[in-house]
Structure formats: C-alpha cells, structure tokens
Write an enzyme that holds these catalytic residues in place. Structure first.
Site, PDB file in Angstrom:
ATOM      1  N   ARG A   2      -0.252   4.094  10.537  1.00  0.00           N
ATOM      2  CA  ARG A   2      -0.874   4.942   9.564  1.00  0.00           C
ATOM      3  C   ARG A   2      -1.593   4.015   8.379  1.00  0.00           C
ATOM      4  O   ARG A   2      -1.366   2.868   8.517  1.00  0.00           O
ATOM      5  CB  ARG A   2       0.141   6.056   9.007  1.00  0.00           C
ATOM      6  CG  ARG A   2       1.642   5.560   8.765  1.00  0.00           C
ATOM      7  CD  ARG A   2       1.972   4.914   7.815  1.00  0.00           C
ATOM      8  NE  ARG A   2       1.160   5.124   6.478  1.00  0.00           N
ATOM      9  CZ  ARG A   2       0.874   4.173   5.679  1.00  0.00           C
ATOM     10  NH1 ARG A   2       1.320   2.726   5.976  1.00  0.00           N
ATOM     11  NH2 ARG A   2       0.263   4.371   4.566  1.00  0.00           N
ATOM     12  N   GLY A   3      -2.055   4.952   7.581  1.00  0.00           N
ATOM     13  CA  GLY A   3      -3.143   3.960   6.622  1.00  0.00           C
ATOM     14  C   GLY A   3      -4.421   4.040   7.304  1.00  0.00           C
ATOM     15  O   GLY A   3      -4.704   3.693   8.232  1.00  0.00           O
ATOM     16  N   ARG A  49      -6.364  12.405  13.338  1.00  0.00           N
ATOM     17  CA  ARG A  49      -6.165  12.560  12.107  1.00  0.00           C
ATOM     18  C   ARG A  49      -7.413  12.543  11.547  1.00  0.00           C
ATOM     19  O   ARG A  49      -8.287  11.883  11.579  1.00  0.00           O
ATOM     20  CB  ARG A  49      -5.455  11.433  11.232  1.00  0.00           C
ATOM     21  CG  ARG A  49      -4.102  11.349  11.881  1.00  0.00           C
ATOM     22  CD  ARG A  49      -3.044  10.284  11.014  1.00  0.00           C
ATOM     23  NE  ARG A  49      -2.682  11.085   9.687  1.00  0.00           N
ATOM     24  CZ  ARG A  49      -2.141  10.513   8.774  1.00  0.00           C
ATOM     25  NH1 ARG A  49      -1.993   9.161   8.747  1.00  0.00           N
ATOM     26  NH2 ARG A  49      -1.976  11.078   7.753  1.00  0.00           N
ATOM     27  N   GLN A  76       6.112   6.822   2.174  1.00  0.00           N
ATOM     28  CA  GLN A  76       5.536   5.375   2.357  1.00  0.00           C
ATOM     29  C   GLN A  76       5.734   4.318   1.340  1.00  0.00           C
ATOM     30  O   GLN A  76       5.972   2.987   1.513  1.00  0.00           O
ATOM     31  CB  GLN A  76       4.064   5.578   2.551  1.00  0.00           C
ATOM     32  CG  GLN A  76       3.783   6.426   3.786  1.00  0.00           C
ATOM     33  CD  GLN A  76       3.440   7.892   3.560  1.00  0.00           C
ATOM     34  OE1 GLN A  76       4.224   8.556   2.792  1.00  0.00           O
ATOM     35  NE2 GLN A  76       2.442   8.498   4.413  1.00  0.00           N
ATOM     36  N   ASP A 103      -8.325   7.285   1.470  1.00  0.00           N
ATOM     37  CA  ASP A 103      -8.657   7.800   2.879  1.00  0.00           C
ATOM     38  C   ASP A 103     -10.140   8.108   3.214  1.00  0.00           C
ATOM     39  O   ASP A 103     -10.597   7.922   4.238  1.00  0.00           O
ATOM     40  CB  ASP A 103      -7.756   8.797   3.292  1.00  0.00           C
ATOM     41  CG  ASP A 103      -6.289   8.513   3.333  1.00  0.00           C
ATOM     42  OD1 ASP A 103      -5.624   8.357   2.306  1.00  0.00           O
ATOM     43  OD2 ASP A 103      -5.733   7.837   4.346  1.00  0.00           O
ATOM     44  N   ASN A 132      -7.052  10.800  -1.165  1.00  0.00           N
ATOM     45  CA  ASN A 132      -5.780   9.871  -0.970  1.00  0.00           C
ATOM     46  C   ASN A 132      -4.427  10.709  -0.881  1.00  0.00           C
ATOM     47  O   ASN A 132      -4.470  11.766  -1.046  1.00  0.00           O
ATOM     48  CB  ASN A 132      -5.644   8.832  -2.076  1.00  0.00           C
ATOM     49  CG  ASN A 132      -5.048   7.661  -1.742  1.00  0.00           C
ATOM     50  OD1 ASN A 132      -5.029   7.268  -0.730  1.00  0.00           O
ATOM     51  ND2 ASN A 132      -3.894   7.275  -2.569  1.00  0.00           N
ATOM     52  N   LYS A 133      -3.429   9.789  -0.619  1.00  0.00           N
ATOM     53  CA  LYS A 133      -2.230  10.582  -0.363  1.00  0.00           C
ATOM     54  C   LYS A 133      -1.693  11.561  -1.594  1.00  0.00           C
ATOM     55  O   LYS A 133      -2.117  11.431  -2.651  1.00  0.00           O
ATOM     56  CB  LYS A 133      -0.959   9.573  -0.417  1.00  0.00           C
ATOM     57  CG  LYS A 133       0.383   9.911  -0.165  1.00  0.00           C
ATOM     58  CD  LYS A 133       0.401  10.826   1.067  1.00  0.00           C
ATOM     59  CE  LYS A 133      -0.029  10.019   2.366  1.00  0.00           C
ATOM     60  NZ  LYS A 133      -0.330  10.899   3.611  1.00  0.00           N
TER      61      LYS A 133
HETATM   62  P1  RI2 Z   1      -5.644   2.097   2.941  1.00  0.00           P
HETATM   63  C1  RI2 Z   1      -2.398   6.655   3.571  1.00  0.00           C
HETATM   64  O1  RI2 Z   1      -2.213   7.835   4.290  1.00  0.00           O
HETATM   65  C2  RI2 Z   1      -2.119   6.940   2.070  1.00  0.00           C
HETATM   66  O2  RI2 Z   1      -3.175   7.836   1.765  1.00  0.00           O
HETATM   67  C3  RI2 Z   1      -2.578   5.832   1.546  1.00  0.00           C
HETATM   68  O3  RI2 Z   1      -2.852   5.624   0.151  1.00  0.00           O
HETATM   69  C4  RI2 Z   1      -4.036   5.627   2.243  1.00  0.00           C
HETATM   70  O4  RI2 Z   1      -3.516   5.976   3.790  1.00  0.00           O
HETATM   71  C5  RI2 Z   1      -4.536   4.345   2.255  1.00  0.00           C
HETATM   72  O5  RI2 Z   1      -5.192   3.686   3.299  1.00  0.00           O
HETATM   73  P2  RI2 Z   1      -1.006   7.930   5.522  1.00  0.00           P
HETATM   74  O6  RI2 Z   1      -2.000   7.369   6.790  1.00  0.00           O
HETATM   75  O7  RI2 Z   1      -6.795   2.578   1.890  1.00  0.00           O
HETATM   76  O8  RI2 Z   1       0.011   7.310   5.102  1.00  0.00           O
HETATM   77  O9  RI2 Z   1      -4.935   1.444   2.464  1.00  0.00           O
HETATM   78  O10 RI2 Z   1      -1.068   9.403   5.800  1.00  0.00           O
HETATM   79  O11 RI2 Z   1      -6.373   1.832   4.079  1.00  0.00           O
END
Ligand code: RI2
Length: 355
Positions: free
Chosen positions: A60-61, A98, A202, A243, A253-254
């Site tokens: 994820r991320g 997603r 996370q 995101d 974002n989260k």
């Molecule tokens: P990068 C995560 O979502 C969070 O929202 C985190 O802040 C975001 O991805 C950031 O992604 P999840 O996939 O900007 O854990 O770091 O639901 O790529």
C-alpha cells in the site's frame, strides 16, 4: 539476468527498502500487514494475486501501488509471452483495486501506452518502460526529499500521519519520509511525531519501523493526541504524503489528515504535503471530485483481528479524507515547493513539465 531483475539488485545494493520486485518469473513483495513483527516475503505468481495483495493492503501507499501498476503490466506481458490482450486485461484489473490513489491509474496508463508489437518485442518494450518508470520514481524521491529538507530546520519537531515512506514508494523514503530522511542525512537534529493511524495502524506499524531503521528519533502518538501536542508546543511542522492532489491543490490523504490540518491552522503550524508531480491529477478539478475509498468497517470494530466493540455495533471506514488547499502551506514535489496560489502555480508546473 533481465534488466528488471538487475534493478532489484541495484536497489538492494544501495540499501533501499524495496516494497516489490521481479525475481525468477514472478513478483516478490514484503507483506506490510505483518510489519513490524515479521518481515515476510510473499510471491505473486500472477496479476490476480497482485490485485488481491493491493486490495488487502499487503502492499500500500500511493507510490508503491503505482509501482504495482508497473510490475503488474510487465508480469502480464512476460507470463503471456507478449500477448497485448493479457496486458490490457491486467490494466483493467489493477485499476479496479483501489480508487483514490491516482499513481496506480497513471502508471497503468503509461505502461499501456508503451505497448508495441507482440511476443518478445512486447515483453522487452514493457520491461524497458518499467525500469525507466521505477528509476524515475526513485529519482523523484531524492529530488523532492532535497526540496522538502530545505524547509526543515535544526531542532524541528515534525508530525506525520499514516505511512508515506520507503515501503510506500520506490525505496528511499517515499514522499514524507524522503523529506525527513534527507533532513536527517543533512545532520539536522530533528524529532518526528508519528500518528498511530487508526484503524490500520500504518503509523505505528510501518512509519515507526522505518524511522527506527533510518535512526531518526521519534515518538508515537495516537491520532487524537495531535491537538494536544500542537497546543503544548511539541510540534512545529507537519509533513504528510498524498494519494491524490486535485488541480486546485486540495488533497486526499489518509483519514485523519484533515483534522490535523485544521488544528495546524489554528496553531499557525506549517502543514506540507510531500508528493510527486504524478500524484497531481489535473483531470480532477477539486477535492469534491475525488472518490474516497470506503473499506470494510470490520477493520474499525477490530484491531489486528481482536474485537474492540460489542457485536452488532455499526462502524464506518472512509479510508481517506480531503484537506482543502486553504489549509496547506506548500506542496513539495520533485520540481520544487508549490505555494499559493495553488491552482495557478500547479498549472504552471503542468505546462513546464511534461507530467
Ligand atoms: P505516498 C496511504 O494510504 C496514506 O494515505 C498515506 O499517507 C499515503 O498512502 C501516502 O502515499 P494507504 O495506501 O504519498 O495506506 O506516500 O491506504 O505514496
């Protein structure tokens, strides 16, 4: 050894934290649901398994799932001996996993646009494209880290939310942690407050794990402590990932990011998002138009499989929230730090750079 396999070796030699790589005809990933207690490597034999891994948060991320788009499309070409239809189907499947993070959509489209010929020609062309995209993403992490670190001063106490780090990106520090890692490498004396990030944890499980690996001093707080920490002078900067950033600078974002941004505004604390130009979605005019992924509410009534609310309790799990651009001090990208007026400055970036 194929170029795409050499890439993993190259990255490992640089001691980068690889979220996903190609090895002996399949994909390997570090199962992020098991961190920090177990560093378990899982094998993805096909694109369907990779899709399930993305849905279940094994990986994820937004940056890392963008990388899944790259490897997934290559894997489909490789396993079908260069059948363009198999690659197209893989793209449809990957994009369905997603909905909020835009990097996945963009990397799938970029790989699809590179499709040429059939058989080994197609495999080779997608392999070259995959290596180029992943190397570019890593390069963005170094560059945005450098730009973001210029905003960090000696003695700063920086709060982050969720995990926007190496395992959520290409391996250096993803987005927010690239800024923090670079500032630390520059010898700045910094301290990080990482929010636990309910319900999926996370921040506690993965951000704290990476900060420990990088040797960066940090303190874990639960999400509802951020106001207290800001009000008592414990936090003087906030850096989060994103995101998706819409054309007017609103960001998804989260979930929880919005309430931190509101509290930061009240306390006059600069609130930054660290991201790459690929996370800016010019087809989405504002945050209202971003689809927020709703996940299974079982993840709210349980923590790591242990029930915390009575049977029958209703729960809600929006995976993200939208922070309006008026609460944001700057958008850190590989091209520099974008500030107000966001819409015009993001547009200028779009014209200047072939995003
Ligand atoms: P990068 C995560 O979502 C969070 O929202 C985190 O802040 C975001 O991805 C950031 O992604 P999840 O996939 O900007 O854990 O770091 O639901 O790529």
């Amino acid at each position: 050894m194929r170029a795409i396999e050499e890439l993993a070796v190259r990255y490992q030699e640089k001691a980068l934290a690889l979220p996903l790589w190609f090895e002996a005809g399949s994909l390997k990933l570090l199962d992020q649901t098991k961190l920090p207690f177990k560093e378990e490597i899982n094998t993805m034999e096909n694109v369907e398994q990779l899709g399930d891994a993305i849905r279940s948060m094994m990986i994820r991320g937004s940056g890392a799932i963008g990388i899944c788009g790259v490897y997934g499309m290559f894997l489909a070409a490789y396993q079908s001996n260069g059948n363009p239809e198999a690659v197209r189907e893989a793209g449809v499947l990957l994009k369905s996993t997603r909905p909020t993070a835009v990097n996945l959509m963009k990397t799938v489209d970029e790989m699809a646009a590179a499709v040429k010929g059939t058989g080994s020609e197609l495999v080779d062309v997608l392999e070259a494209k995959a290596v180029a995209i992943i190397d570019r993403q890593l390069d963005f992490e170094y560059k945005l880290g450098e730009h973001g670190a210029s905003l960090i001063e000696d003695g700063d106490t920086i709060m982050t939310h969720c995990h926007s780090g190496a395992l959520g990106g290409a391996g250096y520090g993803g987005r927010a942690l690239s800024v923090i890692r670079r500032a630390h490498e520059q010898g700045k004396n910094i301290h990080v407050y990482t929010c636990e990030t309910r319900p999926y944890l996370q921040g506690a499980r993965i951000t704290a794990y990476e900060l420990k690996k990088f040797g960066i001093p940090h303190t874990l707080i639960t999400d509802n402590m951020s106001g207290f920490c800001m009000n008592t002078g414990r936090i003087n900067k906030i850096v989060v990932g994103s995101d998706r950033v819409s054309a007017n600078g609103d960001l998804a974002n989260k979930v929880g990011t919005y309430m931190h941004a509101l509290a930061a505004k009240e306390h006059g604390i600069p609130f930054y998002t660290a991201t790459s130009s690929h996370t800016i979605d010019f087809d989405t005019p504002s945050g209202d138009a971003i689809e927020v992924e709703m996940r299974n509410s079982d993840e709210v009534v349980q923590i790591q499989g242990v029930r915390i609310a009575p049977e029958g309790t209703d729960a809600l799990y929006p995976s993200f929230d939208i922070t309006p651009s008026r609460l944001i001090s700057g958008i850190i990208t590989e091209k520099g730090v974008i500030t107000v007026p966001f819409e015009q400055n993001l547009n200028r970036l779009n014209e200047k750079v072939n995003i």
